[in-house]
Design a protein around this motif. Structure first.
Motif: not given
Ligand SMILES: Nc1ccn([C@@H]2O[C@H](COP(=O)(O)O)[C@@H](O)[C@H]2O)c(=O)n1
Length: 331
Positions: A82-84, A99, A101-102, A105, A129, A146-147, A150, A197-199, A246
């Motif tokens: 995973d990444f974040d 992360t 996203h952050n 953002e 989460e 959320w995703w 955003a 990554s879900a980032g 995932k």
């Molecule tokens: N709008 C968002 C959505 C998700 N996140 C964070 O990203 C993380 C996902 O990434 P991975 O690399 O861990 O898969 C997840 O833990 C969310 O907290 C975010 O910051 N903003």
């Protein structure tokens, strides 16, 4: 993103002390000297058990997996991470690190009104989460929400592709200490590293590019941005990846896992229980060693992490333990 100068190598393997995590009987004699008959695994284990942040529920299982992986050789190994908050730090100097996203953002590519809305989403959904009282089934639709919200807000910002490098450069993102050894060593041994990554893939790639560790052995599966012909964000590509799908993401990438079909041993690194599915596409898997970073809500989540991950690292901002593992597996 300041390039972290930390090039920490795994600690040298001598004089390791016992910790409360060890299941081995302690010697009462301070004069006891190290036995020359230690096996490579015992030497390795002595090295990692000195990390007080390391917790293992079943040491024998870890031993069995690692010995089997080492015997099979590094040509059978692949790493899936995973990444974040797994490859990146969770905290630095008492402050939360961003992360992917952050990073975007909080950059100047986003209007202050939109920043406020994105922050409200974070404040609402991040506690969900990490809430250990809710099931995955309860959380899943809320994570999609959320995703989706955003990404909609981000698309409305008309973000320019050309501005992403600056957003990363200006950010506080940091890879975990020891990242240099982790990335370089895997590359030197031609061990494939899949970052799942879900980032946001474009931001993630920029982070590892700017830290000069985007080596040829690295492949990224993530949410990628889709830009129009003038380089303005118009959508996100393909199926959304969030923390709880995932498995589906892995199964959509069968080509990658097919290419690596001879690499039947997996080292998996994650920070959420959703990350445990990242290796679901691996073909003919023989062994998997799962290392989980537990960064937040430690007491509430500790037992479930110990039940799910072979090795749990609690509030550990380094890659020291994964580095010791990959060194053991490549010796
Ligand atoms: N709008 C968002 C959505 C998700 N996140 C964070 O990203 C993380 C996902 O990434 P991975 O690399 O861990 O898969 C997840 O833990 C969310 O907290 C975010 O910051 N903003």
């Amino acid at each position: 993103m300041r390039k972290n100068k930390n090039k920490r190598q795994p600690a040298k393997r001598k004089g390791a002390s016992q910790t409360q995590n060890s299941k081995r009987p302690r010697s009462d004699s301070p004069k006891r000297t190290e036995s020359p008959q230690l096996t490579p695994f015992e030497i390795f284990f002595k090295e990692i058990e000195k990390f007080s942040k390391l917790h293992i529920k079943d040491r024998d299982r870890v031993q069995e997996i690692l010995q089997s992986m080492q015997k099979a050789g590094s040509k059978t190994l692949q790493v899936i991470s995973d990444f974040d908050m797994t490859l990146t730090r969770f905290e630095y100097n008492g402050k939360r690190c961003p992360t992917c996203h952050n990073i975007l953002e909080r950059s100047d590519a986003i209007s202050s009104d939109c920043k406020k809305k994105l922050q409200e989403l974070l404040d609402k959904y991040y506690p969900i989460e990490i809430d250990s009282t809710l099931s995955v089934e309860e959380k899943l639709p809320l994570m999609v929400e959320w995703w989706t919200k955003a990404h909609e807000l981000l698309v409305n910002q008309k973000i320019k592709k050309a501005g992403l490098a600056k957003a990363v450069k200006d950010s506080e993102a940091k890879l975990r200490d020891g990242y240099q050894y982790f990335f370089d060593h895997l590359n030197e041994h031609s061990i494939p590293l899949l970052i799942f990554s879900a980032g946001i893939g474009d931001i993630l790639e920029e982070v590892i590019r700017q830290t000069e560790v985007f080596h040829p052995n690295v492949k990224v599966i993530s949410n990628y941005m889709d830009f129009d012909e003038s380089g303005v964000l118009k959508a996100f590509k393909g199926e959304l990846i969030h923390i709880y799908n995932k498995k589906e993401g892995a199964l959509l990438n069968t080509g990658h896992f097919q290419e690596l079909r001879t690499r039947t041993n997996v080292l998996l690194l994650g920070d959420s229980l959703g990350d445990l599915n990242m290796a679901d596409g691996v073909q003919d898997m023989e062994n998997i060693l799962k290392i989980g970073f537990l960064n937040d809500k430690v007491e509430e989540r500790k037992q479930s992490y110990l039940d799910s991950y072979d090795i749990v690292l609690i509030k550990d901002e380094t890659l020291d333990v994964p580095n010791a593992v990959i060194r053991f597996l490549t010796e």
